[in-house]
Design a protein around this motif. Structure first.
Motif, PDB file in Angstrom:
ATOM      1  N   PRO A  78      -6.008  -1.494  23.817  1.00 52.12           N
ATOM      2  CA  PRO A  78      -7.332  -2.116  23.671  1.00 52.12           C
ATOM      3  C   PRO A  78      -7.922  -1.951  22.270  1.00 52.12           C
ATOM      4  O   PRO A  78      -8.669  -2.817  21.807  1.00 52.12           O
ATOM      5  N   ILE A  79      -7.572  -0.880  21.581  1.00 55.49           N
ATOM      6  CA  ILE A  79      -8.053  -0.699  20.206  1.00 55.49           C
ATOM      7  C   ILE A  79      -7.480  -1.795  19.318  1.00 55.49           C
ATOM      8  O   ILE A  79      -8.207  -2.423  18.539  1.00 55.49           O
ATOM      9  N   ALA A  80      -6.178  -2.036  19.431  1.00 56.57           N
ATOM     10  CA  ALA A  80      -5.545  -3.084  18.628  1.00 56.57           C
ATOM     11  C   ALA A  80      -6.108  -4.454  18.983  1.00 56.57           C
ATOM     12  O   ALA A  80      -6.375  -5.274  18.086  1.00 56.57           O
ATOM     13  N   VAL A  81      -6.317  -4.713  20.250  1.00 63.01           N
ATOM     14  CA  VAL A  81      -6.875  -5.998  20.671  1.00 63.01           C
ATOM     15  C   VAL A  81      -8.294  -6.179  20.118  1.00 63.01           C
ATOM     16  O   VAL A  81      -8.656  -7.256  19.654  1.00 63.01           O
ATOM     17  N   ALA A  82      -9.086  -5.116  20.148  1.00 65.00           N
ATOM     18  CA  ALA A  82     -10.452  -5.198  19.623  1.00 65.00           C
ATOM     19  C   ALA A  82     -10.446  -5.492  18.124  1.00 65.00           C
ATOM     20  O   ALA A  82     -11.239  -6.316  17.644  1.00 65.00           O
ATOM     21  N   VAL A  83      -9.558  -4.848  17.382  1.00 66.93           N
ATOM     22  CA  VAL A  83      -9.470  -5.093  15.938  1.00 66.93           C
ATOM     23  C   VAL A  83      -9.064  -6.539  15.667  1.00 66.93           C
ATOM     24  O   VAL A  83      -9.651  -7.215  14.808  1.00 66.93           O
ATOM     25  N   ILE A  84      -8.085  -7.038  16.398  1.00 67.63           N
ATOM     26  CA  ILE A  84      -7.641  -8.421  16.214  1.00 67.63           C
ATOM     27  C   ILE A  84      -8.745  -9.399  16.608  1.00 67.63           C
ATOM     28  O   ILE A  84      -9.007 -10.384  15.904  1.00 67.63           O
TER      29      ILE A  84
END
Length: 93
Positions: A78-84
């Motif tokens: 979810p961290i990577a998805v939020a950044v993207i």
């Protein structure tokens, strides 16, 4: 995955078992099941394929990594998805 290392078959068997359970519950009258229509199937087919690939890749990941690593990786996604998502929102606007 240790006892039965065939991720593709295992995933397909899980999907077929779920479909059979819904069909049986519908036939027994415990739930209402709409008949499949080709237009609806075609509309949802990309989502179904992506979901199947997602489940399959998770099963393959468990084949090569231990459960702790898998849980940490899944928790970080979810961290990577939020950044993207924020990056794409910034680019679009």
């Amino acid at each position: 995955m240790v006892v039965f290392p065939f991720a593709g078959f295992l995933t397909a068997f899980q999907f077929l078992t779920s479909a059979a359970a819904v069909w049986l519950l519908g036939k027994a009258g415990y739930m209402t099941v709409e008949p499949l229509k080709w237009d609806t199937v075609r509309a949802f087919l990309p989502a179904v394929i992506l979901y199947y690939v997602s489940i399959f890749s998770k099963t393959k990941g468990l084949e090569y990594a231990n459960v702790d690593t898998f849980i940490v990786f899944r928790s970080a996604c979810p961290i990577a998805v939020a950044v993207i998502e924020v990056s794409l929102d910034y680019i679009v606007h």
